[in-house]
Write a protein that holds these residues in place. Structure first.
Motif, PDB file in Angstrom:
ATOM      1  N   GLU A 180      54.425  39.429 120.634  1.00 28.70           N
ATOM      2  CA  GLU A 180      54.159  40.760 120.078  1.00 28.70           C
ATOM      3  C   GLU A 180      53.985  41.808 121.173  1.00 28.70           C
ATOM      4  O   GLU A 180      54.288  42.974 120.978  1.00 28.70           O
ATOM      5  CB  GLU A 180      52.906  40.733 119.189  1.00 28.70           C
ATOM      6  CG  GLU A 180      53.007  39.843 117.973  1.00 28.70           C
ATOM      7  CD  GLU A 180      54.085  40.282 116.991  1.00 28.70           C
ATOM      8  OE1 GLU A 180      54.493  41.458 117.040  1.00 28.70           O
ATOM      9  OE2 GLU A 180      54.551  39.435 116.205  1.00 28.70           O
ATOM     10  N   LEU A 181      53.452  41.377 122.332  1.00 30.65           N
ATOM     11  CA  LEU A 181      53.272  42.332 123.433  1.00 30.65           C
ATOM     12  C   LEU A 181      54.607  42.642 124.100  1.00 30.65           C
ATOM     13  O   LEU A 181      54.822  43.744 124.577  1.00 30.65           O
ATOM     14  CB  LEU A 181      52.320  41.740 124.494  1.00 30.65           C
ATOM     15  CG  LEU A 181      50.831  41.882 124.244  1.00 30.65           C
ATOM     16  CD1 LEU A 181      50.045  41.110 125.298  1.00 30.65           C
ATOM     17  CD2 LEU A 181      50.407  43.362 124.293  1.00 30.65           C
ATOM     18  N   ARG A 182      55.483  41.637 124.124  1.00 33.29           N
ATOM     19  CA  ARG A 182      56.712  41.795 124.904  1.00 33.29           C
ATOM     20  C   ARG A 182      57.607  42.900 124.332  1.00 33.29           C
ATOM     21  O   ARG A 182      58.152  43.709 125.096  1.00 33.29           O
ATOM     22  CB  ARG A 182      57.485  40.474 124.948  1.00 33.29           C
ATOM     23  CG  ARG A 182      58.503  40.489 126.067  1.00 33.29           C
ATOM     24  CD  ARG A 182      59.006  39.139 126.336  1.00 33.29           C
ATOM     25  NE  ARG A 182      59.761  38.664 125.183  1.00 33.29           N
ATOM     26  CZ  ARG A 182      60.572  37.627 125.225  1.00 33.29           C
ATOM     27  NH1 ARG A 182      60.703  36.957 126.352  1.00 33.29           N
ATOM     28  NH2 ARG A 182      61.220  37.242 124.167  1.00 33.29           N
ATOM     29  N   THR A 183      57.710  42.960 122.996  1.00 33.96           N
ATOM     30  CA  THR A 183      58.625  43.941 122.406  1.00 33.96           C
ATOM     31  C   THR A 183      58.260  45.379 122.810  1.00 33.96           C
ATOM     32  O   THR A 183      59.085  46.067 123.413  1.00 33.96           O
ATOM     33  CB  THR A 183      58.676  43.761 120.871  1.00 33.96           C
ATOM     34  OG1 THR A 183      58.749  42.354 120.612  1.00 33.96           O
ATOM     35  CG2 THR A 183      59.830  44.483 120.247  1.00 33.96           C
ATOM     36  N   PRO A 184      57.018  45.835 122.531  1.00 32.54           N
ATOM     37  CA  PRO A 184      56.705  47.218 122.943  1.00 32.54           C
ATOM     38  C   PRO A 184      56.693  47.402 124.465  1.00 32.54           C
ATOM     39  O   PRO A 184      57.080  48.472 124.957  1.00 32.54           O
ATOM     40  CB  PRO A 184      55.319  47.471 122.354  1.00 32.54           C
ATOM     41  CG  PRO A 184      54.753  46.151 122.026  1.00 32.54           C
ATOM     42  CD  PRO A 184      55.898  45.222 121.796  1.00 32.54           C
ATOM     43  N   LEU A 185      56.287  46.351 125.200  1.00 36.66           N
ATOM     44  CA  LEU A 185      56.262  46.487 126.670  1.00 36.66           C
ATOM     45  C   LEU A 185      57.673  46.687 127.217  1.00 36.66           C
ATOM     46  O   LEU A 185      57.895  47.536 128.076  1.00 36.66           O
ATOM     47  CB  LEU A 185      55.653  45.230 127.302  1.00 36.66           C
ATOM     48  CG  LEU A 185      54.168  45.286 127.612  1.00 36.66           C
ATOM     49  CD1 LEU A 185      53.689  43.939 128.148  1.00 36.66           C
ATOM     50  CD2 LEU A 185      53.874  46.385 128.632  1.00 36.66           C
ATOM     51  N   MET A 186      58.624  45.902 126.693  1.00 36.14           N
ATOM     52  CA  MET A 186      60.008  46.021 127.166  1.00 36.14           C
ATOM     53  C   MET A 186      60.555  47.397 126.831  1.00 36.14           C
ATOM     54  O   MET A 186      61.241  48.024 127.656  1.00 36.14           O
ATOM     55  CB  MET A 186      60.895  44.963 126.506  1.00 36.14           C
ATOM     56  CG  MET A 186      60.460  43.559 126.770  1.00 36.14           C
ATOM     57  SD  MET A 186      61.355  42.812 128.108  1.00 36.14           S
ATOM     58  CE  MET A 186      62.867  42.414 127.263  1.00 36.14           C
ATOM     59  N   ALA A 187      60.247  47.866 125.615  1.00 37.78           N
ATOM     60  CA  ALA A 187      60.757  49.175 125.205  1.00 37.78           C
ATOM     61  C   ALA A 187      60.195  50.262 126.122  1.00 37.78           C
ATOM     62  O   ALA A 187      60.936  51.096 126.661  1.00 37.78           O
ATOM     63  CB  ALA A 187      60.377  49.447 123.754  1.00 37.78           C
ATOM     64  N   ALA A 188      58.851  50.220 126.321  1.00 38.31           N
ATOM     65  CA  ALA A 188      58.218  51.244 127.171  1.00 38.31           C
ATOM     66  C   ALA A 188      58.764  51.146 128.585  1.00 38.31           C
ATOM     67  O   ALA A 188      59.097  52.168 129.217  1.00 38.31           O
ATOM     68  CB  ALA A 188      56.695  51.059 127.165  1.00 38.31           C
ATOM     69  N   ASN A 189      58.889  49.941 129.064  1.00 36.30           N
ATOM     70  CA  ASN A 189      59.372  49.715 130.424  1.00 36.30           C
ATOM     71  C   ASN A 189      60.805  50.248 130.600  1.00 36.30           C
ATOM     72  O   ASN A 189      61.122  50.917 131.592  1.00 36.30           O
ATOM     73  CB  ASN A 189      59.318  48.210 130.715  1.00 36.30           C
ATOM     74  CG  ASN A 189      59.448  47.933 132.193  1.00 36.30           C
ATOM     75  OD1 ASN A 189      59.060  48.761 133.004  1.00 36.30           O
ATOM     76  ND2 ASN A 189      60.013  46.797 132.538  1.00 36.30           N
ATOM     77  N   GLY A 190      61.644  49.985 129.588  1.00 37.54           N
ATOM     78  CA  GLY A 190      63.034  50.446 129.636  1.00 37.54           C
ATOM     79  C   GLY A 190      63.108  51.965 129.776  1.00 37.54           C
ATOM     80  O   GLY A 190      63.786  52.492 130.662  1.00 37.54           O
ATOM     81  N   TYR A 191      62.339  52.640 128.908  1.00 45.13           N
ATOM     82  CA  TYR A 191      62.350  54.112 128.959  1.00 45.13           C
ATOM     83  C   TYR A 191      61.784  54.624 130.278  1.00 45.13           C
ATOM     84  O   TYR A 191      62.293  55.584 130.853  1.00 45.13           O
ATOM     85  CB  TYR A 191      61.577  54.694 127.775  1.00 45.13           C
ATOM     86  CG  TYR A 191      62.450  54.808 126.553  1.00 45.13           C
ATOM     87  CD1 TYR A 191      63.391  55.827 126.463  1.00 45.13           C
ATOM     88  CD2 TYR A 191      62.352  53.911 125.500  1.00 45.13           C
ATOM     89  CE1 TYR A 191      64.214  55.939 125.347  1.00 45.13           C
ATOM     90  CE2 TYR A 191      63.152  54.001 124.390  1.00 45.13           C
ATOM     91  CZ  TYR A 191      64.099  55.023 124.322  1.00 45.13           C
ATOM     92  OH  TYR A 191      64.905  55.133 123.224  1.00 45.13           O
ATOM     93  N   LEU A 192      60.716  53.967 130.765  1.00 44.44           N
ATOM     94  CA  LEU A 192      60.109  54.419 132.035  1.00 44.44           C
ATOM     95  C   LEU A 192      61.113  54.313 133.179  1.00 44.44           C
ATOM     96  O   LEU A 192      61.202  55.199 134.034  1.00 44.44           O
ATOM     97  CB  LEU A 192      58.857  53.583 132.362  1.00 44.44           C
ATOM     98  CG  LEU A 192      57.579  54.009 131.645  1.00 44.44           C
ATOM     99  CD1 LEU A 192      56.427  53.074 131.997  1.00 44.44           C
ATOM    100  CD2 LEU A 192      57.198  55.455 132.029  1.00 44.44           C
TER     101      LEU A 192
END
Ligand code: ADP
Length: 389
Positions: A177-189
């Motif tokens: 569950e943490l990986r999905t939003p983390l990857m998304a945020a990381n991608g945009y960053l």
């Protein structure tokens, strides 16, 4: 009036085949004593020198199993004897014998007891018979005890491995569950860092990053709260649920407005306080209101109603949303169970809200139930014990 049976009638019951002369001998060497109900005649592990034959009344034989437990082995009555094992073996008492009623006993001290054993074959035979039977009973008890302990151990092992499995599953779920939003945020960053993003997409990128970070924060807070609810039993106090409902409505006013959902509270004029922990009850109600708004159609009504009756306080959270199909109703309270999609509609959420709510309500010795009709709406119902001084 109870008549005390004479030793000459009782002794042959204990020692079948005993001759009249031997009976005389036993009687002449023993004394008749009366003990009040509750008196301990033999004490486990004590070194004592007396043999007893019961003339009247009942005694209980018990044995300590561990530091805390004792086990009742049997009840003895008129015509039974006890105390012989320690005398024959020169050992401490193997069990405790307590008078269950007032008892009258024939007592023999070790020296006399030894003499009778030497001189009377029928007494010796009865002793051998009795002792071998007691040893066998002890074996059976020990085997039965071992069987019970083995079953308990197997149960404990099973529970431990289930807990271990649940813990692993929980960790995997959290990481997932943490990986999905983390990857998304990381991608945009990363895109933002490169500075190649067209200015018109900047806002969208920042908003998406913020949304994902917020999701991570919510998840971490929920997990911490979940652990806390599990570990710490809060002190209960009188809780004004109406005030809590008002606070939750205020916190969700903006979200409700954005979805054009009407959010209302209805309460008994004289609502009695619930017994509980205000912080966790607010978290539980928040989970229900969050869902009610999330699963409502645009323009739907959500109502929180609070009533008290007898020694209970009831909270209903009613919506006119998508409803819950019967086949998933049992699972909606499980950790991480959530529905992401209904038709074209996508829902956010991690599936922790209801499991937290249920845990909180259970901790309050209350109940959380749901009634729902697909396409018409759902009503969640909390019943909590009222506060008693
Ligand atoms: P989340 O809301 O984060 O998905 P919950 O544990 O709060 O997780 O709820 C689990 C699931 O129960 C939801 O995904 C949804 O399928 C169902 N559910 C809960 N409340 C409602 C509701 N008021 N109406 C319809 N479905 C609901």
């Amino acid at each position: 009036m109870t008549t005390i049976r004479t030793p000459s009638k009782i002794i042959p019951r204990a020692f079948p085949g005993i001759k009249p002369k031997e009976i005389e001998q036993v009687i002449s060497k023993s004394r008749v004593t009366t003990y009040k109900s509750g008196t301990v005649l033999c004490r486990e592990n004590a070194v004592e020198q007396t043999f007893y034959m019961i003339l009247e009344g009942d005694v209980e034989v018990s044995k300590g199993i561990n530091q805390q437990e004792t086990r009742l082995l049997k009840t003895l009555t008129a015509g039974d004897f006890f105390g012989e094992m320690a005398l024959i073996h020169n050992a401490p008492r193997a069990a405790t014998v307590t008078a269950k009623t007032d008892v009258v006993v024939l007592e023999l001290d070790k020296a006399e007891f030894d003499q009778i054993l030497e001189q009377s074959p029928s007494v010796s035979m009865a002793m051998v018979h009795e002792i071998s039977q007691r040893l066998r009973q002890n074996d059976d008890l020990a085997i039965e005890d071992l069987r019970v302990r083995a079953a308990e151990l197997a149960d404990a092992y099973q529970r431990l491995s289930e807990e271990d499995h649940t813990r692993r599953e929980l960790l995997t779920n959290i990481a997932h569950e943490l990986r999905t939003p983390l990857m998304a945020a990381n991608g945009y960053l990363q895109i933002l860092q490169k500075g190649t993003l067209p200015p018109e997409q900047m806002n969208e990128a920042i908003n998406t990053t913020a949304r994902n970070v917020e999701q991570i924060v919510t998840l971490v807070n929920d997990i911490l709260f979940m652990q806390e609810v599990e570990l710490v039993m809060p002190e209960f106090e009188p809780v004004d649920l109406a005030a809590i409902a008002d606070r939750v409505v205020e916190a969700y006013a903006k979200k409700a407005l954005a979805r054009r959902v009407r959010l209302a509270v209805r309460k008994d004029r004289h609502l009695t306080p619930a017994a509980g922990d205000p912080r966790s009850l607010e978290r539980a109600l928040t989970a229900l209101v969050d869902n009610a708004i999330k699963f409502s159609p645009n323009g739907g009504d959500v109502e929180i109603s609070l009533t008290s009756r007898a020694d209970q306080v009831l909270v209903l959270v009613k919506d006119e949303g998508i409803g819950i199909p019967p086949e998933i109703r049992a699972r909606i309270f499980d950790r991480f169970f959530h529905v992401e999609k209904n038709g074209d509609h996508l829902f956010g959420g991690l599936g922790l809200g209801l499991s937290i709510a249920r845990q909180v309500i259970q901790q309050h010795k209350g109940t959380l139930t749901v009634e729902s009709v697909v396409g018409r709406g759902s009503t969640f119902r909390i019943a909590l014990p009222g506060w008693r001084r």
